[in-house]
Design a protein around this motif. Structure first.
Motif, PDB file in Angstrom:
ATOM      1  N   LEU A  83      -2.488   6.769   0.654  1.00 35.02           N
ATOM      2  CA  LEU A  83      -3.084   7.230  -0.603  1.00 35.02           C
ATOM      3  C   LEU A  83      -3.506   6.040  -1.461  1.00 35.02           C
ATOM      4  CD1 LEU A  83      -0.506  10.027  -1.552  1.00 35.02           C
ATOM      5  CD2 LEU A  83      -2.657  10.289  -0.293  1.00 35.02           C
ATOM      6  N   LYS A  84      -4.655   6.176  -2.116  1.00 36.14           N
ATOM      7  CA  LYS A  84      -5.150   5.134  -3.025  1.00 36.14           C
ATOM      8  C   LYS A  84      -5.804   5.788  -4.240  1.00 36.14           C
ATOM      9  CE  LYS A  84      -6.071   1.261   0.111  1.00 36.14           C
ATOM     10  NZ  LYS A  84      -7.015   0.147   0.392  1.00 36.14           N
TER      11      LYS A  84
ATOM     12  N   LEU B  73     -11.071   7.509  -9.804  1.00 33.29           N
ATOM     13  CA  LEU B  73     -11.401   7.747  -8.405  1.00 33.29           C
ATOM     14  C   LEU B  73     -10.125   7.783  -7.576  1.00 33.29           C
ATOM     15  CD1 LEU B  73     -14.557   5.492  -8.004  1.00 33.29           C
ATOM     16  CD2 LEU B  73     -14.511   7.970  -8.210  1.00 33.29           C
ATOM     17  N   SER B  74     -10.111   8.605  -6.552  1.00 27.92           N
ATOM     18  CA  SER B  74      -8.898   8.865  -5.800  1.00 27.92           C
ATOM     19  C   SER B  74      -9.275   9.167  -4.358  1.00 27.92           C
ATOM     20  CB  SER B  74      -8.165  10.058  -6.437  1.00 27.92           C
ATOM     21  OG  SER B  74      -7.067  10.466  -5.675  1.00 27.92           O
ATOM     22  N   TRP B  75      -8.501   8.618  -3.413  1.00 29.26           N
ATOM     23  CA  TRP B  75      -8.821   8.875  -2.016  1.00 29.26           C
ATOM     24  C   TRP B  75      -7.595   8.699  -1.122  1.00 29.26           C
ATOM     25  CZ3 TRP B  75      -9.829   4.616  -4.811  1.00 29.26           C
ATOM     26  CH2 TRP B  75      -9.712   3.341  -4.267  1.00 29.26           C
ATOM     27  N   GLY B  76      -7.661   9.263   0.074  1.00 28.53           N
ATOM     28  CA  GLY B  76      -6.525   9.194   0.967  1.00 28.53           C
ATOM     29  C   GLY B  76      -6.899   9.564   2.388  1.00 28.53           C
ATOM     30  N   VAL B  77      -6.073   9.115   3.328  1.00 30.56           N
ATOM     31  CA  VAL B  77      -6.289   9.367   4.750  1.00 30.56           C
ATOM     32  C   VAL B  77      -4.991   9.877   5.359  1.00 30.56           C
ATOM     33  CG1 VAL B  77      -7.093   8.415   6.950  1.00 30.56           C
ATOM     34  CG2 VAL B  77      -7.883   7.400   4.793  1.00 30.56           C
ATOM     35  N   THR B  78      -5.094  10.845   6.242  1.00 35.85           N
ATOM     36  CA  THR B  78      -3.927  11.339   6.957  1.00 35.85           C
ATOM     37  C   THR B  78      -4.371  11.830   8.329  1.00 35.85           C
ATOM     38  OG1 THR B  78      -1.947  12.737   6.762  1.00 35.85           O
ATOM     39  CG2 THR B  78      -4.049  13.741   6.168  1.00 35.85           C
TER      40      THR B  78
ATOM     41  N   ILE C 172     -19.237   4.814   0.442  1.00 35.18           N
ATOM     42  CA  ILE C 172     -19.657   4.158   1.689  1.00 35.18           C
ATOM     43  C   ILE C 172     -19.050   2.771   1.859  1.00 35.18           C
ATOM     44  CG2 ILE C 172     -21.807   5.469   1.748  1.00 35.18           C
ATOM     45  CD1 ILE C 172     -23.253   2.849   0.918  1.00 35.18           C
ATOM     46  N   THR C 173     -18.213   2.327   0.898  1.00 36.94           N
ATOM     47  CA  THR C 173     -17.550   1.026   1.029  1.00 36.94           C
ATOM     48  C   THR C 173     -16.028   1.184   1.062  1.00 36.94           C
ATOM     49  OG1 THR C 173     -17.724   0.712  -1.370  1.00 36.94           O
ATOM     50  CG2 THR C 173     -19.430  -0.301  -0.007  1.00 36.94           C
ATOM     51  N   ASP C 174     -15.433   1.642  -0.031  1.00 40.26           N
ATOM     52  CA  ASP C 174     -13.977   1.780  -0.103  1.00 40.26           C
ATOM     53  C   ASP C 174     -13.437   2.754   0.935  1.00 40.26           C
ATOM     54  OD1 ASP C 174     -13.002   0.676  -3.166  1.00 40.26           O
ATOM     55  OD2 ASP C 174     -15.116   1.125  -2.880  1.00 40.26           O
ATOM     56  N   VAL C 175     -14.136   3.862   1.120  1.00 43.29           N
ATOM     57  CA  VAL C 175     -13.623   4.914   2.002  1.00 43.29           C
ATOM     58  C   VAL C 175     -13.562   4.467   3.463  1.00 43.29           C
ATOM     59  CG1 VAL C 175     -14.007   7.253   2.872  1.00 43.29           C
ATOM     60  CG2 VAL C 175     -14.235   6.767   0.427  1.00 43.29           C
ATOM     61  N   PRO C 176     -14.668   3.983   4.065  1.00 45.57           N
ATOM     62  CA  PRO C 176     -14.551   3.534   5.457  1.00 45.57           C
ATOM     63  C   PRO C 176     -13.587   2.370   5.633  1.00 45.57           C
ATOM     64  CG  PRO C 176     -16.727   3.024   4.561  1.00 45.57           C
ATOM     65  CD  PRO C 176     -16.065   3.930   3.589  1.00 45.57           C
ATOM     66  N   GLN C 177     -13.512   1.485   4.633  1.00 45.01           N
ATOM     67  CA  GLN C 177     -12.569   0.375   4.717  1.00 45.01           C
ATOM     68  C   GLN C 177     -11.130   0.885   4.762  1.00 45.01           C
ATOM     69  OE1 GLN C 177     -12.988  -2.860   5.277  1.00 45.01           O
ATOM     70  NE2 GLN C 177     -10.745  -3.052   5.276  1.00 45.01           N
ATOM     71  N   THR C 178     -10.836   1.907   3.969  1.00 42.01           N
ATOM     72  CA  THR C 178      -9.486   2.473   3.953  1.00 42.01           C
ATOM     73  C   THR C 178      -9.163   3.179   5.265  1.00 42.01           C
ATOM     74  OG1 THR C 178      -9.559   2.742   1.550  1.00 42.01           O
ATOM     75  CG2 THR C 178      -7.937   4.061   2.737  1.00 42.01           C
ATOM     76  N   ILE C 179     -10.144   3.834   5.846  1.00 36.71           N
ATOM     77  CA  ILE C 179      -9.934   4.471   7.154  1.00 36.71           C
ATOM     78  C   ILE C 179      -9.587   3.409   8.194  1.00 36.71           C
ATOM     79  CG2 ILE C 179     -11.040   5.755   9.032  1.00 36.71           C
ATOM     80  CD1 ILE C 179     -12.697   7.209   6.878  1.00 36.71           C
ATOM     81  N   LYS C 180     -10.293   2.280   8.157  1.00 34.14           N
ATOM     82  CA  LYS C 180     -10.004   1.183   9.085  1.00 34.14           C
ATOM     83  C   LYS C 180      -8.593   0.643   8.862  1.00 34.14           C
ATOM     84  CE  LYS C 180     -14.846  -0.330   9.474  1.00 34.14           C
ATOM     85  NZ  LYS C 180     -15.794  -1.430   9.147  1.00 34.14           N
ATOM     86  N   GLU C 181      -8.176   0.536   7.594  1.00 32.66           N
ATOM     87  CA  GLU C 181      -6.818   0.081   7.290  1.00 32.66           C
ATOM     88  C   GLU C 181      -5.785   1.049   7.856  1.00 32.66           C
ATOM     89  OE1 GLU C 181      -6.642  -0.267   3.069  1.00 32.66           O
ATOM     90  OE2 GLU C 181      -8.122  -1.887   2.968  1.00 32.66           O
TER      91      GLU C 181
ATOM     92  N   MET D 283       0.832  -1.196   0.000  1.00 28.82           N
ATOM     93  CA  MET D 283       0.000   0.000   0.000  1.00 28.82           C
ATOM     94  C   MET D 283       0.871   1.253   0.000  1.00 28.82           C
ATOM     95  SD  MET D 283      -3.102  -0.916   2.616  1.00 28.82           S
ATOM     96  CE  MET D 283      -4.092  -2.387   2.363  1.00 28.82           C
ATOM     97  N   ALA D 284       0.303   2.367  -0.437  1.00 28.79           N
ATOM     98  CA  ALA D 284       1.060   3.615  -0.543  1.00 28.79           C
ATOM     99  C   ALA D 284       0.989   4.397   0.767  1.00 28.79           C
ATOM    100  CB  ALA D 284       0.530   4.456  -1.697  1.00 28.79           C
ATOM    101  N   TYR D 285       1.765   3.918   1.766  1.00 28.28           N
ATOM    102  CA  TYR D 285       1.878   4.631   3.034  1.00 28.28           C
ATOM    103  C   TYR D 285       3.098   5.545   2.998  1.00 28.28           C
ATOM    104  CZ  TYR D 285      -1.630   1.776   5.462  1.00 28.28           C
ATOM    105  OH  TYR D 285      -2.801   1.175   5.859  1.00 28.28           O
TER     106      TYR D 285
END
Length: 362
Positions: free
Chosen positions: A186-187, A328-333, A238-247, A1-3
């Protein structure tokens, strides 16, 4: 994953502006009917937004936010080593708007500048880009700017999104200080690139017909109008985003309880509620600004921070932030922020008159 991990860097200040042009959803009653407008607000939570004046650009909004921020935080502009500008509505096809902003802000020739062409994930991606530049250099400060005027790219009769998009600008100052660790995930999924798309005007199809046609959702648009596959985008959100936050939480060994605030891209109220529920967060920790500012794309995270904390007394807060959308593009920080350096949202009607070229005068 892109951490990505960045040590010794922090957010020194955040400032946001909106155009001096408030538009209410009720003002669309005469276009779509009162029932349709009320239903839109009920479903999305959006009651009003701010739309750019005809002469205002994304660069103008970012510039105003930057000037406001630099007036609040006194630093030598010559010490700003990088300027990253995030937008999908640049002032020109060429050059990069970041170069124009460098000139307008009076930054040094030694300052590295670039545009990043991302939308709703742009704050998270832009933050990591600026931090990466700092990590591999000796620069003391970097400036992350964001601006969007998506309202100018929407068919005025498209009831699915014309009442949704708001315009805004944001400025974030990064500095080299302390021992804080900023971790970012980032994903992206280009297989779903057509979920949100504006087909015309790029070099794939520069000058197609302006003729309108009936789209799959029953709304007429031309190729010059933004199209969004609402069902696909909703499912992703409502699927990919919360799953990525959990990751992200698992990777960083943290939980939602470790954060004072959870700031998500302001897509619509139902999506925010679903994400909040799926990660088992307290709704009181999830601020909402879209009711008054609409969906402002990549600016929605810093805008929500300014809206929530811009007038609060000074304190340190730990914020989890997640942007998601077009691509589609998303990320958590996440980051530790001092509310003393998060400033109230201002309105602006300023624009760069010199930036409009006249035939024969350039």
């Amino acid at each position: 994953m892109a951490y990505f991990t960045n040590k010794g860097l922090s957010i020194a200040g955040i400032s946001c502006v909106v155009p001096k042009n408030k538009v209410t959803v009720k003002s669309f009653n005469s276009v779509f009917g009162e029932e349709a407008a009320d239903k839109f607000t009920e479903g999305t939570g959006i009651a009003q937004m701010y739309k750019a004046l005809p002469q205002q650009t994304a660069g103008d909004l970012a510039y105003s936010a930057a000037e406001k921020l630099l007036a609040e935080i006194s630093i030598e502009r010559s010490e700003i080593g990088a300027l990253v500008f995030v937008t999908q509505s640049p002032d020109y096809r060429r050059p990069a708007t970041a170069c124009v902003l460098q000139k307008r802000l009076g930054l040094a020739i030694d300052c590295a500048v670039m545009d990043v062409g991302l939308g709703c994930s742009g704050f998270v991606y832009g933050l990591q880009t600026a931090m990466s530049l700092m990590t591999s250099s000796d620069m003391k400060y970097a400036l992350l700017l964001l601006g969007e005027t998506a309202s100018k790219l929407v068919n005025p009769l498209d009831k699915s999104i014309v009442m949704m998009y708001g315009d805004a600008g944001a400025a974030v100052l990064l500095e080299r200080s302390g021992e804080e660790m900023v971790t970012t995930l980032l994903k992206s999924d280009g297989n779903r690139f057509s979920s949100i798309v504006l087909p015309a005007g790029g070099f794939r199809d520069m000058n197609p017909t302006h003729e309108t046609f009936l789209c799959s959702d029953g709304i007429e648009r031309s190729l010059y109008d933004i199209f969004m596959d609402g069902t696909s985008v909703f499912s992703f959100s409502i699927t990919d985003v919360p799953q990525t936050i959990k990751e992200y939480l698992a990777y960083t060994g943290s939980s939602v309880d470790d954060f004072d605030t959870l700031v998500f891209h302001q897509a619509n109220q139902f999506i925010l509620k679903q994400i909040t529920r799926k990660i088992k967060a307290q709704k009181e920790k999830v601020p909402i600004s879209l009711d008054r500012f609409g969906n402002t794309g990549g600016i929605s995270i810093p805008l929500t921070l300014c809206d929530t904390f811009g007038t609060q007394e000074s304190k340190k807060i730990k914020a989890l932030m997640c942007g998601f959308g077009i691509g589609l593009s998303w990320g958590v920080t996440s980051a530790v922020l001092d509310t003393e350096n998060i400033f109230p949202i201002a309105e602006t009607e300023d624009y760069f008159a010199e930036g409009k070229f006249q035939p024969g005068k350039y």
